[in-house]
Design an enzyme around this catalytic site. Structure first.
Site, PDB file in Angstrom:
ATOM      1  N   ASP A 168      -3.580  -4.385   2.633  1.00  0.00           N
ATOM      2  CA  ASP A 168      -4.480  -5.364   2.016  1.00  0.00           C
ATOM      3  C   ASP A 168      -5.869  -5.210   2.609  1.00  0.00           C
ATOM      4  O   ASP A 168      -6.019  -5.061   3.825  1.00  0.00           O
ATOM      5  CB  ASP A 168      -3.972  -6.789   2.259  1.00  0.00           C
ATOM      6  N   GLU A 190      -9.775  -6.909   2.995  1.00  0.00           N
ATOM      7  CA  GLU A 190     -10.812  -7.913   2.747  1.00  0.00           C
ATOM      8  C   GLU A 190     -12.097  -7.117   2.560  1.00  0.00           C
ATOM      9  O   GLU A 190     -12.311  -6.106   3.253  1.00  0.00           O
ATOM     10  CB  GLU A 190     -10.942  -8.900   3.908  1.00  0.00           C
ATOM     11  N   HIS A 223      -5.628 -14.703   2.820  1.00  0.00           N
ATOM     12  CA  HIS A 223      -6.983 -14.123   2.763  1.00  0.00           C
ATOM     13  C   HIS A 223      -7.428 -13.527   4.092  1.00  0.00           C
ATOM     14  O   HIS A 223      -8.628 -13.345   4.314  1.00  0.00           O
ATOM     15  CB  HIS A 223      -8.022 -15.137   2.249  1.00  0.00           C
ATOM     16  N   ASP A 279      -1.866 -11.175   4.796  1.00  0.00           N
ATOM     17  CA  ASP A 279      -1.574 -10.908   3.384  1.00  0.00           C
ATOM     18  C   ASP A 279      -0.691  -9.664   3.234  1.00  0.00           C
ATOM     19  O   ASP A 279       0.192  -9.628   2.377  1.00  0.00           O
ATOM     20  CB  ASP A 279      -2.874 -10.729   2.592  1.00  0.00           C
TER      21      ASP A 279
END
Length: 207
Positions: A12, A14, A152, A157
């Site tokens: 994942d 960000e 998040h 995540d």
DNA sequence: TGCCAGGCCCTCTTTAGGGCCTT
């Protein structure tokens, strides 16, 4: 290349925004190695995208500019991540998003990867058709999985996507009485017409 | 957030529009 779902990397990102084609960069990557339904290794790094992130991203991720200023560059972190992910197949929730950023960041460091992506959201849309929606947080609740951290943030995540992925596979095995679900079958499932999911999965039973 | 993305997927569809997901 391993054509199975027994060992995969779940990842994942960000990022500074939604589109690497419009200059957005990664600011954090989290990933786990999922082996036979168990998380056996973890990777998490913040990275400096080379410019400030806006207040929405600070609020959305709880990652601040102060946290990023002294971090290694995206190029350094992604080089490290390349070693972690190896040649495993890859899972992400809404994988088209993470694939765009992985491809964009790897392009900058002239890296490639042989693994194939499968999207947990597309598979969940087919296996959990009655879920209220198919956001990661909602699916965790729908599948009775306890969250392992803050949504998040990249590692949390990735961990939660991995647990969801393991639950999806366990549910498929139980409902359709399948011993082994090859990775390639899950990729195919993610593209199967939702009305034909039962037919497809029962066809795997007969093999 | 705002309105800058893109692939999927539904429908009052396929010569299109709009919601869902991701940050």
């Amino acid at each position: 290349m391993k054509d199975n779902a027994n060992t995969v990397v779940v990842l994942d990102f960000e990022t500074t925004g939604l589109s690497p084609n419009y200059g957005d960069r990664a600011i954090e990557i989290g990933a786990v190695i999922l082996e036979n339904g168990t998380i056996v290794d973890r990777f998490q790094k913040l990275m400096n995208p080379g410019r400030p992130i806006d207040s929405f991203i600070e609020q959305y991720t709880n990652i601040t500019n102060a946290m990023l200023v002294d971090q290694n560059s995206c190029e350094e972190v992604m080089t490290e991540f390349s070693d972690f992910m190896g040649d495993y197949n890859l899972i992400a929730h809404n994988a088209s998003f993470d694939k765009r950023f992985l491809d964009a960041e790897f392009r900058r460091i002239n890296k490639n990867y042989p693994g194939k992506f499968c999207c947990s959201m597309l598979v969940a849309r087919r296996v959990y058709q009655n879920a209220p929606n198919h956001k990661l947080a909602t699916l965790m609740s729908h599948a009775n999985i306890t969250p392992t951290g803050d949504f998040h943030r990249a590692l949390a995540d990735a961990e939660m996507t991995a647990l969801l992925w393991a639950k999806i596979i366990a549910d498929i095995k139980e409902k359709y009485d399948i011993m082994h679900v090859p990775f390639s079958s899950l990729v195919k499932l993610s593209k199967t017409n939702k009305k034909l999911v039962d037919k497809y999965l029962y066809s795997l039973t007969e093999k």
